[in-house]
Design a protein around this motif. Structure first.
Motif, PDB file in Angstrom:
ATOM      1  N   GLN A 285      61.185  61.398  14.861  1.00 35.34           N
ATOM      2  CA  GLN A 285      62.388  61.984  15.449  1.00 35.34           C
ATOM      3  C   GLN A 285      63.586  61.033  15.310  1.00 35.34           C
ATOM      4  O   GLN A 285      64.726  61.485  15.282  1.00 35.34           O
TER       5      GLN A 285
ATOM      6  N   VAL B  77      65.360  61.929  12.168  1.00 34.53           N
ATOM      7  CA  VAL B  77      66.104  63.175  12.334  1.00 34.53           C
ATOM      8  C   VAL B  77      67.418  62.905  13.063  1.00 34.53           C
ATOM      9  O   VAL B  77      68.476  63.427  12.689  1.00 34.53           O
TER      10      VAL B  77
ATOM     11  N   GLN C  48      57.077  68.790  12.317  1.00 36.10           N
ATOM     12  CA  GLN C  48      56.376  69.851  13.035  1.00 36.10           C
ATOM     13  C   GLN C  48      55.036  70.164  12.359  1.00 36.10           C
ATOM     14  O   GLN C  48      54.010  70.305  13.036  1.00 36.10           O
TER      15      GLN C  48
ATOM     16  N   GLN D  73      67.844  66.945   7.277  1.00 38.62           N
ATOM     17  CA  GLN D  73      67.463  66.948   8.689  1.00 38.62           C
ATOM     18  C   GLN D  73      66.522  68.105   8.988  1.00 38.62           C
ATOM     19  O   GLN D  73      65.488  67.930   9.646  1.00 38.62           O
ATOM     20  N   ARG D  74      66.849  69.268   8.480  1.00 41.12           N
ATOM     21  CA  ARG D  74      66.004  70.436   8.729  1.00 41.12           C
ATOM     22  C   ARG D  74      64.631  70.294   8.057  1.00 41.12           C
ATOM     23  O   ARG D  74      63.598  70.604   8.658  1.00 41.12           O
TER      24      ARG D  74
ATOM     25  N   GLN E 149      62.617  67.837  10.061  1.00 38.38           N
ATOM     26  CA  GLN E 149      62.115  68.438  11.303  1.00 38.38           C
ATOM     27  C   GLN E 149      60.908  69.322  11.032  1.00 38.38           C
ATOM     28  O   GLN E 149      59.923  69.299  11.776  1.00 38.38           O
TER      29      GLN E 149
END
Length: 160
Positions: free
Chosen positions: A82, A85, A151, A143-144, A147
């Motif tokens: 994180q 990110v 996940q 960034q996406r 992420q």
């Protein structure tokens, strides 16, 4: 191998910051002086130019610092975290801020183009806003993706 490539990238990030420092020291006062000559009825336009250029230099150097932090996360094998990110999110916001500041300077480029009768100067004024928006879009995509990778990694860790 990973240490060598991140070391090269760290050196590249530092060398990216040097020309901007030189521009802030040597070129920005000249641009402010020219802006004062273009609009003599607005004596404070020189300070507006100083504020916008130096104000856009601050997020630029903050974004470079975030890039160095991102490289340190890669060195520590924490690239998929994180923290990475958040660093990309800060880089994205810095790029948007830089682009916004330089869009506010476009009328001065127009006045300079009118004074010099050189319409290509306006396109020169558009380089920084477009380049920083490309960086913002690239950082948002990374960034996406990061992420989603985090996940997927957490889901895989839970199934094992």
């Amino acid at each position: 191998m990973k240490q060598v490539s991140t070391l090269f990238l760290r050196i590249a990030v530092i060398f990216i910051g040097l020309p901007v420092l030189a521009i802030c020291i040597f070129l920005v006062p000249e641009i402010g002086h020219v802006a004062g000559q273009l609009l003599p009825e607005f004596a404070s336009v020189k300070y507006f130019v100083f504020f916008l250029f130096y104000g856009s230099a601050l997020p630029f150097y903050f974004a470079l610092y975030q890039a160095l932090k991102l490289l340190s996360y890669i060195d520590k094998s924490k690239a998929f975290s994180q923290f990475s990110v958040e660093a990309l999110k800060k880089i994205k916001y810095c790029a948007i801020t830089i682009s916004s500041f330089h869009v506010l300077l476009l009328p001065l480029f127009y006045l300079f183009a009118e004074m010099d009768d050189a319409p290509g100067v306006i396109f020169v004024g558009l380089v920084v806003p477009f380049a920083s928006m490309i960086i913002a879009v690239f950082a948002a995509v990374l960034q996406r993706l990061l992420q989603e990778a985090i996940q997927i990694k957490s889901e895989n860790d839970l199934t094992v």
